[in-house]
Design a protein around this motif. Structure first.
Motif, PDB file in Angstrom:
ATOM      1  N   ARG A 230       1.107  -0.975  -0.157  1.00 48.01           N
ATOM      2  CA  ARG A 230       0.006  -0.444  -0.336  1.00 48.01           C
ATOM      3  C   ARG A 230       0.616   1.292   0.259  1.00 48.01           C
ATOM      4  N   ASP A 231       1.805   0.677   1.037  1.00 46.09           N
ATOM      5  CA  ASP A 231       2.295   2.394   1.109  1.00 46.09           C
ATOM      6  C   ASP A 231       3.333   3.076  -0.308  1.00 46.09           C
ATOM      7  N   MET A 232       3.607   1.535  -1.451  1.00 46.19           N
ATOM      8  CA  MET A 232       4.494   1.545  -2.502  1.00 46.19           C
ATOM      9  C   MET A 232       3.458   1.932  -3.721  1.00 46.19           C
ATOM     10  N   LEU A 233       1.943   1.996  -3.040  1.00 46.37           N
ATOM     11  CA  LEU A 233       2.007   2.831  -4.308  1.00 46.37           C
ATOM     12  C   LEU A 233       1.066   4.021  -4.322  1.00 46.37           C
ATOM     13  N   SER A 496      14.131  -1.380  -4.645  1.00 43.51           N
ATOM     14  CA  SER A 496      14.171  -2.252  -5.751  1.00 43.51           C
ATOM     15  C   SER A 496      13.631  -3.487  -6.137  1.00 43.51           C
ATOM     16  N   ASN A 497      13.548  -4.364  -5.331  1.00 41.02           N
ATOM     17  CA  ASN A 497      13.002  -6.258  -5.768  1.00 41.02           C
ATOM     18  C   ASN A 497      11.984  -6.523  -5.339  1.00 41.02           C
ATOM     19  N   ALA A 498      11.284  -5.120  -4.179  1.00 39.04           N
ATOM     20  CA  ALA A 498       9.901  -5.408  -3.891  1.00 39.04           C
ATOM     21  C   ALA A 498       9.034  -3.953  -5.120  1.00 39.04           C
ATOM     22  N   ALA A 499      10.166  -3.305  -5.921  1.00 38.13           N
ATOM     23  CA  ALA A 499       9.232  -2.769  -6.767  1.00 38.13           C
ATOM     24  C   ALA A 499       8.712  -3.876  -8.194  1.00 38.13           C
ATOM     25  N   ARG A 500       9.528  -4.628  -7.761  1.00 39.46           N
ATOM     26  CA  ARG A 500       9.503  -5.682  -9.402  1.00 39.46           C
ATOM     27  C   ARG A 500       8.950  -6.486  -9.119  1.00 39.46           C
ATOM     28  N   CYS A 501       8.847  -7.169  -8.265  1.00 36.47           N
ATOM     29  CA  CYS A 501       8.044  -8.236  -7.800  1.00 36.47           C
ATOM     30  C   CYS A 501       6.561  -7.687  -8.175  1.00 36.47           C
ATOM     31  N   LEU A 502       6.175  -7.118  -7.072  1.00 33.53           N
ATOM     32  CA  LEU A 502       5.211  -6.276  -7.161  1.00 33.53           C
ATOM     33  C   LEU A 502       4.362  -5.965  -8.426  1.00 33.53           C
ATOM     34  N   PHE A 562     -11.020  -0.985  -8.782  1.00 34.04           N
ATOM     35  CA  PHE A 562     -10.574  -0.028  -7.794  1.00 34.04           C
ATOM     36  C   PHE A 562      -9.495   0.571  -7.110  1.00 34.04           C
ATOM     37  N   LEU A 563      -8.468  -0.067  -6.844  1.00 29.49           N
ATOM     38  CA  LEU A 563      -7.089   0.330  -6.726  1.00 29.49           C
ATOM     39  C   LEU A 563      -6.445   1.824  -7.398  1.00 29.49           C
ATOM     40  N   ARG A 564      -7.332   1.544  -8.546  1.00 31.22           N
ATOM     41  CA  ARG A 564      -6.102   2.999  -9.650  1.00 31.22           C
ATOM     42  C   ARG A 564      -7.054   3.794  -9.536  1.00 31.22           C
ATOM     43  N   ALA A 565      -8.381   3.490  -9.056  1.00 34.24           N
ATOM     44  CA  ALA A 565      -9.789   4.786  -9.419  1.00 34.24           C
ATOM     45  C   ALA A 565      -9.445   5.392  -8.015  1.00 34.24           C
ATOM     46  N   ARG A 566      -8.586   5.088  -6.924  1.00 38.65           N
ATOM     47  CA  ARG A 566      -8.456   5.509  -5.332  1.00 38.65           C
ATOM     48  C   ARG A 566      -6.978   5.904  -5.435  1.00 38.65           C
ATOM     49  N   GLY A 567      -6.034   6.311  -6.607  1.00 36.95           N
ATOM     50  CA  GLY A 567      -4.924   6.798  -6.836  1.00 36.95           C
ATOM     51  C   GLY A 567      -3.729   6.302  -6.345  1.00 36.95           C
ATOM     52  N   ALA A 568      -3.772   4.505  -6.633  1.00 35.13           N
ATOM     53  CA  ALA A 568      -2.910   3.604  -6.487  1.00 35.13           C
ATOM     54  C   ALA A 568      -1.716   3.905  -8.094  1.00 35.13           C
ATOM     55  N   ARG A 569      -0.509   4.017  -8.247  1.00 37.21           N
ATOM     56  CA  ARG A 569       0.020   4.222  -9.242  1.00 37.21           C
ATOM     57  C   ARG A 569       1.116   3.232  -9.456  1.00 37.21           C
ATOM     58  N   ILE A 570       0.287   2.304  -9.620  1.00 31.01           N
ATOM     59  CA  ILE A 570       0.385   1.025  -9.979  1.00 31.01           C
ATOM     60  C   ILE A 570       1.500   1.155 -11.458  1.00 31.01           C
ATOM     61  N   GLY A 571       1.671   1.876 -12.472  1.00 31.45           N
ATOM     62  CA  GLY A 571       2.160   1.989 -13.636  1.00 31.45           C
ATOM     63  C   GLY A 571       3.221   2.901 -13.320  1.00 31.45           C
ATOM     64  N   GLU A 572       3.700   3.338 -12.402  1.00 34.61           N
ATOM     65  CA  GLU A 572       4.933   4.230 -11.745  1.00 34.61           C
ATOM     66  C   GLU A 572       6.001   3.299 -11.032  1.00 34.61           C
ATOM     67  N   LEU A 573       5.464   2.237 -10.378  1.00 35.21           N
ATOM     68  CA  LEU A 573       6.300   1.052 -10.207  1.00 35.21           C
ATOM     69  C   LEU A 573       7.144   0.931 -10.751  1.00 35.21           C
ATOM     70  N   LYS A 574       6.884   0.496 -12.037  1.00 32.19           N
ATOM     71  CA  LYS A 574       8.480   0.294 -13.393  1.00 32.19           C
ATOM     72  C   LYS A 574       9.043   1.558 -13.056  1.00 32.19           C
ATOM     73  N   HIS A 575       9.190   2.976 -13.097  1.00 39.44           N
ATOM     74  CA  HIS A 575      10.103   3.668 -13.265  1.00 39.44           C
ATOM     75  C   HIS A 575      10.360   3.865 -11.663  1.00 39.44           C
ATOM     76  N   ARG A 576      10.198   2.937 -10.800  1.00 38.79           N
ATOM     77  CA  ARG A 576      10.911   3.288 -10.220  1.00 38.79           C
ATOM     78  C   ARG A 576      11.619   2.182  -9.296  1.00 38.79           C
ATOM     79  N   VAL A 577      12.265   1.101 -10.092  1.00 34.00           N
ATOM     80  CA  VAL A 577      11.961  -0.690 -10.567  1.00 34.00           C
ATOM     81  C   VAL A 577      13.596   0.241 -10.990  1.00 34.00           C
ATOM     82  N   GLU A 578      13.394   1.263 -12.203  1.00 31.96           N
ATOM     83  CA  GLU A 578      14.479   1.397 -12.903  1.00 31.96           C
ATOM     84  C   GLU A 578      15.566   1.697 -12.424  1.00 31.96           C
ATOM     85  N   GLY A 579      15.432   3.289 -11.560  1.00 30.77           N
ATOM     86  CA  GLY A 579      15.717   4.246 -10.915  1.00 30.77           C
ATOM     87  C   GLY A 579      16.462   3.159 -10.256  1.00 30.77           C
ATOM     88  N   ASP A 580      15.912   2.909  -9.450  1.00 31.96           N
ATOM     89  CA  ASP A 580      16.779   2.699  -8.137  1.00 31.96           C
ATOM     90  C   ASP A 580      17.310   0.963  -7.862  1.00 31.96           C
TER      91      ASP A 580
END
Length: 589
Positions: A230-233, A496-502, A562-580
């Motif tokens: 939840r905190d990562m999304l 990075s590992n957690a974001a990648r798996c998620l 449901f999660l996306r409609a309430r602001g979950a940034r699922i798509g942004e996990l990819k960018h965070r994985v690459e940077g981290d």
């Protein structure tokens, strides 16, 4: 009740100074008059009644049960009653005598607030709901019918108090009032002689309603990864609308309860990241706000100017924080002793999370009760101790207190970011030989489990599986305090590992669809059927108890929407994985 109003005012000042926000949900479920029993969760000691009393709708005063022995002395009796307390002699087996004070208050149309869990504790879910509230409600209904009182019918208001982080300064509170529970369907059996069955049915209903208003996980092994995901999304501390905080959190927990083999690795990666954050006293929201471009890696094949640019970015953020300091320095210096003594109070109960916020508030309040008068008298003396000077000093002191509360949030966030920025900078730019070896890392990747509360009556068959995101540390590899710089690369790698798996888990879930586990009330709310067992209570070897919650399901794609409609940034996990990953990948991993 003058003393009650004074105490409520002090409680209001205290909780609004400690918490950033108290968000009230379901205020319309609380009537303006008539007898009410409020049954609330109780996971934060004295903070719970303070939050409840200070924000209760229509400013209705609340009456709490207290030990009858506290009322023996005439002066104590007057003080206790004037502050809204009701004497309860728990040794008395006659319910009519036991609840006499409660009957008197309810007959006058008052509100009685009870904590049916019986104690305050830190657990991943509501562990117990005792029968006291049900007995008092049904006994009062019986008493009222035989004494022909003209009060309105009694109702029970289930209440959930949810903290985003109950021990943390400037966290948030969500106070939810559920739909009123009417007595009619239970009092018939109670008056017909089936008292125990009626009480157990009502207790089961109260427990069910309280669970719907709160966040509940089967164990720590599920709660910790769900929180971390939840905190990562929602990386910002205020990213989630408090109106949706409970249902989002419960949805994440339900998702991690789904019997899917793919979740095992995701849970382990999230648990490792969670544990390392705790070991370094960092948070995901703080790390998310830091600039971590590829050039952070001193071993990466980048030009010197590029690495200097990275350093300048962090220096710029540090300078921006320091520029704010002159506007905050005086309030900071005045309140610094209170911050220090609050930390001392929390350290005294380090293993009792449910007591830490109480100690912080009480210790700081006692100190500030000396500091604020000192500030007033200093200002008054500055104005020559005149009556006009007293008024000016009083108004200035009040404005000073309000100013501190208004500016503390932004300055507190900048201070945390400043400290985290330099810790990350030192940790990443330090030689890799300073890093803690992987063989010695196990104690810092094993999640902390709060000690069991002896007052909790856990079912005999219950057991919590061991938390083992990594291999168990040997008895000799005990955790010790080490410099944060030795763990920073491990933290970023775990992130990075957690974001990648998620990211992979959500991608597969959206692609393949299917069903995921859901709490029954969320499954009903979002259109899925629930397998009900049709029983309010069940007979077991231990007596009459509430049945287990039925297993329910939601559509996987509906949950992601449901999660996306309430602001979950699922798509942004990819960018965070690459940077981290680029930031910590110093050896071509």
């Amino acid at each position: 009740m003058l003393l009650h109003r004074v105490l409520r005012r002090i409680a209001t000042w205290s909780v609004l100074s400690f918490f950033r926000e108290i968000h009230v949900v379901g205020e319309e479920n609380v009537p303006e008059d008539g007898p009410v029993i409020v049954v609330s969760t109780h996971h934060n000691m004295m903070i719970d009644p303070a939050v409840l009393s200070s924000t209760f709708p229509h400013k209705r005063p609340l009456h709490y049960w207290s030990k009858a022995s506290l009322f023996k002395h005439p002066i104590a009796n007057r003080i206790m009653r004037n502050t809204g307390n009701i004497p309860v002699d728990r040794e008395n087996k006659d319910n009519q005598v036991l609840f006499k004070g409660t009957f008197d208050a309810l007959a006058k149309g008052a509100v009685v607030a009870l904590f049916p869990e019986g104690t305050s504790y830190t657990e991943p879910r509501i562990r117990q709901v005792k029968d006291g509230a049900s007995w008092s409600a049904l006994e009062f209904t019986k008493w009222a019918s035989s004494n022909e009182t003209h009060s309105k019918p009694l109702i029970i208001i289930p209440t959930g108090i949810v903290y985003t982080n109950k021990a943390k300064y400037r966290s948030r509170v969500i106070l939810s009032f559920g739909k009123p529970i009417q007595m009619e369907e239970y009092v018939v059996d109670f008056l017909a002689g089936s008292e125990k069955n009626a009480v157990k049915r009502l207790t089961a209903r109260i427990e069910k309603e309280m669970i719907m208003l709160t966040i509940n996980a089967p164990d720590w092994e599920t709660l910790y990864p769900a929180r971390m995901a939840r905190d990562m999304l929602w990386p910002g501390e205020r990213s989630i609308d408090p109106e949706h905080y409970v249902e989002i959190s419960q949805t994440m927990i339900d998702l991690f309860c789904t019997p899917d083999p793919a979740l095992h690795d995701v849970k382990n990666k999230l648990l490792t990241y969670h544990s390392l954050l705790r070991a370094t006293n960092l948070t995901n929201s703080t790390l998310s706000g830091l600039p971590l471009p590829d050039a952070l890696n001193p071993s990466a094949n980048t030009s010197l100017p590029s690495r200097l640019t990275t350093l300048l970015v962090l220096l710029r953020d540090s300078l921006a924080s320091l520029i704010r300091l002159p506007f905050f320095i005086f309030p900071l210096l005045v309140h610094l002793p209170a911050y220090f003594i609050a930390r001392v109070g929390a350290k005294l109960v380090e293993d009792q999370e449910e007591t830490q916020a109480q100690n912080k508030v009480v210790f700081a309040l006692l100190l500030l009760s000396v500091v604020y008068p000192a500030v007033f008298f200093f200002l008054w003396k500055f104005f020559w101790m005149t009556p006009t000077g007293a008024v000016i000093a009083l108004m200035t002191s009040y404005a000073f207190i309000v100013y501190h509360v208004k500016i503390i949030d932004s300055n507190y966030e900048h201070a945390k970011r400043l400290v985290a920025a330099w810790r990350v900078l030192v940790g990443v730019w330090a030689p890799t030989k300073w890093d803690l070896s992987f063989s010695a890392l196990a104690p810092y990747t094993t999640p902390y489990i709060p000690p069991a509360n002896s007052w909790i009556d856990k079912p005999k068959t219950e057991h919590s599986p061991p938390l083992t995101p990594t291999s168990d540390p040997s008895p000799t590899s005990r955790r010790r305090d080490i410099p944060t710089r030795r763990l920073i690369r491990h933290v970023l790698r775990a992130r990075s590992n957690a974001a990648r798996c998620l990211l992979k888990f959500f991608a597969d879930l959206e692609k393949n669809g299917g069903k995921v586990r859901a709490s029954s009330h969320l499954a009903q709310q979002y259109g899925e059927s629930v397998r009900e067992n049709g029983k309010d209570v069940e007979e077991t070897e231990d007596g009459v108890v509430a049945p287990q919650e039925p297993r329910s399901w939601r559509d996987a794609r509906e949950v992601i929407s449901f999660l996306r409609a309430r602001g979950a940034r699922i798509g942004e996990l990819k960018h965070r994985v690459e940077g981290d990953w680029a930031a910590v990948n110093s050896e071509g991993e």
